[in-house]
Design a protein around this motif. Structure first.
Motif, PDB file in Angstrom:
ATOM      1  N   LYS A  47       3.897   1.494  -1.300  1.00 46.51           N
ATOM      2  CA  LYS A  47       4.469   1.601  -2.647  1.00 46.51           C
ATOM      3  C   LYS A  47       3.466   2.216  -3.614  1.00 46.51           C
ATOM      4  CE  LYS A  47       7.515  -2.363  -2.062  1.00 46.51           C
ATOM      5  NZ  LYS A  47       7.830  -3.710  -2.511  1.00 46.51           N
ATOM      6  N   ARG A  48       2.215   1.810  -3.509  1.00 44.85           N
ATOM      7  CA  ARG A  48       1.178   2.352  -4.387  1.00 44.85           C
ATOM      8  C   ARG A  48       0.964   3.848  -4.132  1.00 44.85           C
ATOM      9  NH1 ARG A  48       2.637  -1.066  -7.116  1.00 44.85           N
ATOM     10  NH2 ARG A  48       1.948  -3.187  -6.905  1.00 44.85           N
ATOM     11  N   ALA A  49       1.057   4.261  -2.868  1.00 41.13           N
ATOM     12  CA  ALA A  49       0.907   5.683  -2.544  1.00 41.13           C
ATOM     13  C   ALA A  49       2.040   6.496  -3.166  1.00 41.13           C
ATOM     14  CB  ALA A  49       0.885   5.871  -1.028  1.00 41.13           C
ATOM     15  N   TYR A  78      10.243   5.828  -7.786  1.00 39.51           N
ATOM     16  CA  TYR A  78      10.142   6.998  -8.666  1.00 39.51           C
ATOM     17  C   TYR A  78      10.732   6.688 -10.037  1.00 39.51           C
ATOM     18  CZ  TYR A  78      10.715  11.761 -10.386  1.00 39.51           C
ATOM     19  OH  TYR A  78      10.667  12.895 -11.144  1.00 39.51           O
ATOM     20  N   GLU A 129       3.810   5.624  -5.828  1.00 34.09           N
ATOM     21  CA  GLU A 129       3.581   5.613  -7.275  1.00 34.09           C
ATOM     22  C   GLU A 129       2.543   6.660  -7.668  1.00 34.09           C
ATOM     23  OE1 GLU A 129       2.429   1.609  -8.153  1.00 34.09           O
ATOM     24  OE2 GLU A 129       4.489   0.862  -8.061  1.00 34.09           O
ATOM     25  N   SER A 130       1.490   6.803  -6.879  1.00 33.46           N
ATOM     26  CA  SER A 130       0.449   7.788  -7.177  1.00 33.46           C
ATOM     27  C   SER A 130       1.011   9.202  -7.150  1.00 33.46           C
ATOM     28  CB  SER A 130      -0.694   7.675  -6.164  1.00 33.46           C
ATOM     29  OG  SER A 130      -1.333   6.440  -6.286  1.00 33.46           O
ATOM     30  N   MET A 131       1.842   9.510  -6.171  1.00 39.27           N
ATOM     31  CA  MET A 131       2.439  10.837  -6.083  1.00 39.27           C
ATOM     32  C   MET A 131       3.373  11.095  -7.263  1.00 39.27           C
ATOM     33  SD  MET A 131       1.091  12.402  -3.795  1.00 39.27           S
ATOM     34  CE  MET A 131       0.972  12.978  -2.173  1.00 39.27           C
ATOM     35  N   CYS A 132       4.078  10.076  -7.710  1.00 39.60           N
ATOM     36  CA  CYS A 132       4.967  10.226  -8.862  1.00 39.60           C
ATOM     37  C   CYS A 132       4.162  10.540 -10.115  1.00 39.60           C
ATOM     38  CB  CYS A 132       5.779   8.957  -9.080  1.00 39.60           C
ATOM     39  SG  CYS A 132       6.936   8.580  -7.762  1.00 39.60           S
ATOM     40  N   ARG A 133       3.022   9.905 -10.259  1.00 37.95           N
ATOM     41  CA  ARG A 133       2.183  10.114 -11.437  1.00 37.95           C
ATOM     42  C   ARG A 133       1.464  11.462 -11.405  1.00 37.95           C
ATOM     43  NH1 ARG A 133       1.011   4.355 -10.563  1.00 37.95           N
ATOM     44  NH2 ARG A 133       2.227   3.237 -12.116  1.00 37.95           N
ATOM     45  N   CYS A 134       1.380  12.079 -10.221  1.00 35.29           N
ATOM     46  CA  CYS A 134       0.725  13.393 -10.092  1.00 35.29           C
ATOM     47  C   CYS A 134       1.620  14.526 -10.572  1.00 35.29           C
ATOM     48  CB  CYS A 134       0.328  13.647  -8.646  1.00 35.29           C
ATOM     49  SG  CYS A 134      -1.062  12.645  -8.120  1.00 35.29           S
ATOM     50  N   GLN A 189       0.832  -1.201   0.000  1.00 36.29           N
ATOM     51  CA  GLN A 189       0.000   0.000   0.000  1.00 36.29           C
ATOM     52  C   GLN A 189       0.874   1.262   0.000  1.00 36.29           C
ATOM     53  OE1 GLN A 189      -2.758   0.113   3.242  1.00 36.29           O
ATOM     54  NE2 GLN A 189      -3.594   2.091   2.663  1.00 36.29           N
ATOM     55  N   VAL A 203       8.477   4.313 -12.026  1.00 35.25           N
ATOM     56  CA  VAL A 203       7.263   4.954 -12.538  1.00 35.25           C
ATOM     57  C   VAL A 203       7.581   5.880 -13.701  1.00 35.25           C
ATOM     58  CG1 VAL A 203       5.442   6.618 -11.953  1.00 35.25           C
ATOM     59  CG2 VAL A 203       5.972   4.762 -10.387  1.00 35.25           C
TER      60      VAL A 203
END
Length: 59
Positions: free
Chosen positions: A6-8, A38, A10-15, A4, A41
């Motif tokens: 790691k997914r958080a 980072y 990844e989400s920030m990197c995609r933002c 979880q 992603v």
């Protein structure tokens, strides 16, 4: 680090956050782990000489 977490990251990197921004959002996580996520992603790969290269598909 949990899946979880790691997914958080990844989400920030995609933002659109840059590496320093992502690291500052997650100060308790190991910097090396955040950097690895980072780079994965963003599609950055370490080349044979240790330099980072960008892999793109422009088709």
């Amino acid at each position: 680090m949990k899946e979880q977490d790691k997914r958080a990251i990844e989400s920030m990197c995609r933002c659109g956050l840059d590496l320093e921004g992502v690291i500052s959002v997650f100060p308790t996580f190991p910097k090396e782990d955040v950097m690895a996520i980072y780079n994965a992603v963003k599609g950055l790969n370490a080349g044979a000489d240790g330099e980072l290269s960008i892999s793109m598909n422009c088709s």
